[in-house]
Design an enzyme around this catalytic site. Structure first.
Site, PDB file in Angstrom:
ATOM      1  N   ALA A 167     -32.784 124.597   2.061  1.00 16.26           N
ATOM      2  CA  ALA A 167     -32.807 124.877   0.864  1.00 16.26           C
ATOM      3  C   ALA A 167     -31.187 125.330   0.422  1.00 16.26           C
ATOM      4  CB  ALA A 167     -33.529 125.900   0.295  1.00 16.26           C
ATOM      5  N   CYS A 200     -34.051 116.188  -5.554  1.00 21.08           N
ATOM      6  CA  CYS A 200     -33.664 117.408  -4.690  1.00 21.08           C
ATOM      7  C   CYS A 200     -34.566 118.639  -5.028  1.00 21.08           C
ATOM      8  CB  CYS A 200     -32.241 117.872  -4.734  1.00 21.08           C
ATOM      9  SG  CYS A 200     -32.078 119.353  -3.707  1.00 21.08           S
TER      10      CYS A 200
END
Ligand SMILES: Cc1cc2nc3c(=O)[nH]c(=O)nc-3n(C[C@H](O)[C@H](O)[C@H](O)COP(=O)(O)OP(=O)(O)OC[C@H]3O[C@@H](n4cnc5c(N)ncnc54)[C@H](O)[C@@H]3O)c2cc1C
Ligand SMILES: Cc1cc2nc3c(=O)[nH]c(=O)nc-3n(C[C@H](O)[C@H](O)[C@H](O)COP(=O)(O)OP(=O)(O)OC[C@H]3O[C@@H](n4cnc5c(N)ncnc54)[C@H](O)[C@@H]3O)c2cc1C
Ligand SMILES: Cc1cc2nc3c(=O)[nH]c(=O)nc-3n(C[C@H](O)[C@H](O)[C@H](O)COP(=O)(O)O)c2cc1C
Ligand SMILES: Cc1cc2nc3c(=O)[nH]c(=O)nc-3n(C[C@H](O)[C@H](O)[C@H](O)COP(=O)(O)O)c2cc1C
Ligand code: FES
Ligand code: FES
Lengths: 306, 260, 306, 260
Positions: free
Chosen positions: A73, A133
């Site tokens: 992340a 994403c």
């Protein structure tokens, strides 16, 4: 044994020496791996996601290893368009390897603006449009999982760039073929998939998500068979080329994508495990073509027998 | 940096739960400076995609070694590495400790496996100073002989008092600092986060210089993935993420922006 | 140290000795593992998917191991309602363990009919409604990935059964919370997730899909972090209990689900790897509760700190 | 069936690429009959969720052994099993060969590791007969001594002629069958699919009985997952999937419905 097979490919007008690229976010902007990997040997280099201005990305921890892969992340930390062009393009222009810039925005306007800005930059071969994403609050995956939003966005960006446009599709949709088709109709020159799968790890002692962003994206061998299936579906739905990625560690992994319909592939997480992966994969594909008496990669693309 | 396939020469327990893995790795050994690390691919760890970073403990001639503690899956698998095995590593990585800024009164502060790079450092400089080694118990105190044989003064603390003074290493440090009249000490520290912060805060408050080797989870190890970042204050006061693997792992205490 | 923690739970009115069930399709109908696993020790047993009449399932090969898991395309072979009740219920009624029947149909009517038929069968504690099987042409995942179809189907089945109804949600949707909420509103008593992820393996020498069904479902540790994320999202969206599954091999894996919001968990693929898994997981959960001074599982359910 | 944690007594190459893994496994060894198999969890094969099935090669007193060939990831990892290691296995599994229907003129037909269960069988019956062992090269011909010392007649074929007759095992079988005047042979066969089909077809055509041990990829090994199924014709002529792990692995040739 046939004469030397040709492993060159052309994707969306981008001529590559071989069909093996490095995936966005796993190879930095080029210089980071230059001591370990011959950049001239790559099919293409796809740089880490770029938005308009410099972007901080997420808090740490940003990465955790899990069984068969890792979850990241990072949150699209990056230098922004100008920072990228100034700091990295002079380096990248030294090589005879196409540079594909992965771009993203917080809203449609930013996506358009980023794309437009790269139209003038010298030495850029194409744009990979990241609409998948899982690590940013706005932008990213929200676009990639809504058919109408995805098509609109691609259409808008299409109008603002003359560069080859390669939307990167989200994997976590039930019918990726619909997204592939919509992207093609909206003007995409090629497609790229899969991005990471949304995933999460919880520390059972603190009862907190391990990643600061709570959710991240799963990559690595764990996702390979999911990726092959998505690439197969997408490739069947469109006539533009598809770039397959997700969990490639060996030439065999890459060949599955090509047989499923991918015209090129990208190596991501495996760059971390073994920076020699790309070379191994390229050599393995070449050897396979020779062994099977295939004159070119294109003879293999989508040659799955069902 | 290079990818080097190193051959295992020896692999032994060196005290407590710590093992020293000695490798023949001429290229990396030659290039290494204290504070740098190698990014090691653990053999036979199927399903694992990440390497593991370890400070370089010794580097001389064609030999390089690391000192590690078993804490999880990867290090547990490392225990099965046998003499003669090949180990794939990337190195040397990171910036290393700045040695020219050492001054006349260096204070090395080590916690656990943090002694490894400091022991390397202690043998690479001409000056001698004091080494503070802290740990939970006597089993966590390593390399005392390394430092003593080089002529460094060693002060040991353990939390349970099983070796040296009882208490935290910072208490011993405080006591020592109070006695230092002459040249201000320059700190070199490696160990757990809490210890590094404590050392850093003291140094900053006193206006001393402290070089801290940070320990962050890493992906690539070479600066490409942006997993290992730390907030660092720049010369202009602005704060930005720096990569511990590439821009570090060693940063001067006053520029580190610790999490709240 | 506190007094012995209570690891019993109640899900949709079904009282279980502990929160660890065996997942549908990985434990047969009960007798198969009876020599190796104490059935009285299970939280509940969920049997392999049942439709109206006996069903052949897919051709072979039906299973292949991949990195971090396996892909199966059994295709819901089964004895049908009557066959199941006659052949297996007498065996299952011997135990003091709730029996949950996983059901499916080729169309809405079949789903309804199957559910209705079990209303009279003695000894059945609940129905798990499989709307997420990737391995059958009709039925299964087609229902689970369309919000309206899923809600309709659950509503229709709800009307035909008085047993606790537990829809099993598809994992390959971007916003599983919407499906969870829709299922709750349609009358579900609990939810179960995740089912396997659609996936594919290609034999690069024959260029054919390895599985006869071409596509199969990925299970095992590879999917665990994806499952935790989906369970966390689903549990936040509803107030009915959620049963979490996907890649559980250890008590820690199960505890992640519980902390994320699961009121119970199910062990699937790991039964094959180690039939002792369920017992290990139960013991590990009990030990964790003791160590953390928690009086019951419910204190842990959804206790994630964000 | 049981889960048994067996201890490795020996583990050696026995010829060609085949290894024998000898285990102390009293419970399984005691219960085993020829044709049954164990479902073995390969140690240190991280990321692998499936066990691997192996026919029982020998079972006597507290000892049980398997004979295996390295063909993939799992068997490659098995090569690293060391004496003293613990191996977790489920067994004995499957139905085993029916021994009472053997008659006076048994013909055992083995391909590759298929000799393993047949060697076990050869020592558990009173009658003696003929064993056909086929393989690609001499390196694939195993256990000849086992059969000979028990008094069985051994006929060897290799595809490259490097040992015994050159050709397929079925050619040798055909030649032999043509010479058999008395009691019709009863076949017991284990080996690759192609060989089993060929043996089965001959037997069915001639009205002979042939017990074939099928080799299917397995999940659970105990009948729960329905991965290992084979189409089998029932007494009423209807065809249904049977589980090779539970209802087999041994089926009589005439009921097997081969794929087109
Ligand atoms: C620059 C640097 C130098 C280091 N030097 C040493 C050394 O000399 N000796 C030594 O014993 N250890 C050292 N460490 C820590 C060492 O990398 C970890 O102990 C090791 O990675 C743990 O791996 P594992 O698989 O056993 O643990 P797991 O917890 O199973 O690992 C899971 C993941 O977390 C990461 N991880 C876990 N703990 C740490 C940690 N403390 N720091 C960084 N990443 C971690 C692993 O690399 C892996 O990616 C160093 C770390 C860094 C960043
Ligand atoms: C009842 C039975 C008895 C067997 N007995 C023996 C024996 O005595 N000696 C021996 O050497 N082998 C035997 N086999 C075959 C053995 O199980 C495989 O060679 C082994 O599983 C291959 O594993 P791998 O991981 O090395 O191969 P991989 O190809 O990496 O395995 C991948 C997956 O495919 C399965 N698989 C691969 N090849 C086979 C195969 N031929 N049969 C079944 N599954 C396969 C594996 O079990 C695993 O699930 C037997 C198989 C069965 C079904
Ligand atoms: C650390 C990391 C960072 C990534 N950053 C990006 C990114 O900036 N843009 C993007 O489109 N994909 C990004 N990805 C996704 C990869 O490009 C790739 O699609 C995915 O990791 C699957 O391939 P793999 O399994 O080979 O890693 C990132 C992946 C990783 C692991
Ligand atoms: C061989 C096999 C068969 C399965 N059959 C069914 C089924 O009949 N019905 C169903 O709802 N899920 C079925 N599943 C899915 C599991 O119940 C479970 O949801 C999934 O495998 C994820 O858990 P795991 O990773 O622990 O295996 C099956 C899974 C496997 C591996
Ligand atoms: S570990 Fe990848 S940037 Fe530092
Ligand atoms: S292997 Fe599971 S039923 Fe045979």
């Amino acid at each position: 044994m046939s004469k030397q097979s040709d492993i060159g490919v052309e994707i969306a007008g981008i001529r590559m020496k071989n069909p093996v690229m490095v995936a966005s976010g796993t190879f930095g902007y080029g210089p980071e791996y230059a001591d370990l990997v011959d950049i001239n040997g790559l099919g293409a280099i796809v740089v880490k996601g770029i938005c308009l201005e410099a972007c901080e990305g997420n808090d740490v921890p940003r990465m955790i290893e899990v069984r068969g892969g890792l979850i990241n992340a990072i949150g699209l930390q990056g230098p922004g368009v100008d920072g990228f062009v100034e700091s990295y393009m002079p380096f990248l222009r030294q090589f005879d390897t196409p540079v594909i810039v992965n771009i993203w925005g917080r809203d449609e306007e930013e996506y358009e603006e980023v794309a437009a800005r790269f139209d003038d930059a010298e030495g850029i071969a194409g744009l990979e449009l990241n609409i998948s994403c899982p690590n940013v609050k706005s932008g990213g995956i929200a676009f990639g999982t809504d058919l109408k939003m995805a098509a609109d966005l691609i259409g808008r960006v299409r109008k603002r760039t003359s560069l080859p446009l390669i939307p990167k599709l989200a994997p976590n949709v039930p019918q990726v073929g619909l997204f592939a088709k919509a992207a093609e109709e909206a003007g995409a020159d090629a497609l790229s998939l899969i991005n990471t799968l949304p995933a999460m790890v919880i520390d059972i002692e603190t009862r907190r998500p391990v990643l600061a962003n709570r959710v991240g994206g799963l990559s690595g061998p764990a996702i390979h068979p999911v990726a092959v299936k998505q690439v197969w579906e997408a490739a069947q739905a469109v006539s533009i080329p598809v770039i397959g990625m997700g969990g490639i560690e060996t030439a065999e992994d890459a060949l599955e994508f090509i047989i499923a319909g991918a015209a090129a592939v990208a190596v991501g997480t495996a760059n971390f495990t073994d920076p020699g992966t790309v070379v191994r994969v390229i050599d393995g594909i070449a050897a396979y073509l020779q062994r099977h008496d295939l004159a070119s990669v294109s003879e293999l693309v989508g040659s799955i027998r069902e | 940096m290079q990818i080097e396939k190193a051959t295992v020469k020896t692999h032994d327990l060196v005290g407590g739960d710590y093992r020293e893995l000695v490798l023949t790795a001429p290229v990396t050994a030659k290039a290494a400076v204290p504070g740098q690390f190698v990014h090691l691919r653990v053999p036979r760890l199927d399903g694992s995609v990440l390497r593991r970073p370890f400070s370089i403990y010794r580097a001389r001639d064609d030999r390089l070694s690391i000192l590690y503690k078993t804490v999880g899956r990867g290090t547990r698998a490392m225990e099965t590495i046998a003499v003669g095995d090949t180990v794939d590593m990337i190195g040397p990585l990171g910036n290393g400790f700045p040695l020219d800024a050492m001054g006349e009164n260096p204070a090395l502060v080590a916690g656990g496996y943090g002694v490894a790079p400091l022991s390397f450092l202690a043998g690479e400089v001409d000056v001698r100073g004091t080494v503070f080694i802290g740990g939970a118990t006597a089993r966590d105190i390593l390399c005392v002989g390394d430092f003593e044989s080089l002529g460094w003064t060693v002060r040991i603390t353990t939390e349970d008092g099983s070796l040296g003074e009882k208490g935290l290493v910072t208490a011993a440090l405080d006591a020592w600092v109070a006695t230092q009249q002459g040249t201000p000490p320059v700190y070199y520290a490696c160990g757990p986060d809490g210890m590094l912060r404590a050392v850093g805060q003291r140094a900053v408050a006193a206006g001393h210089t402290a070089w801290l080797s940070l320990d962050k989870h890493m992906g690539c190890g070479v600066g490409a993935c942006l997993a290992c970042v730390q907030k660092i204050r720049g010369a202009d006061g602005s704060v930005a993420w720096k990569r511990v693997c590439k821009d570090g792992p060693i940063f001067e205490a006053s520029v580190i922006e610790w999490d709240a």
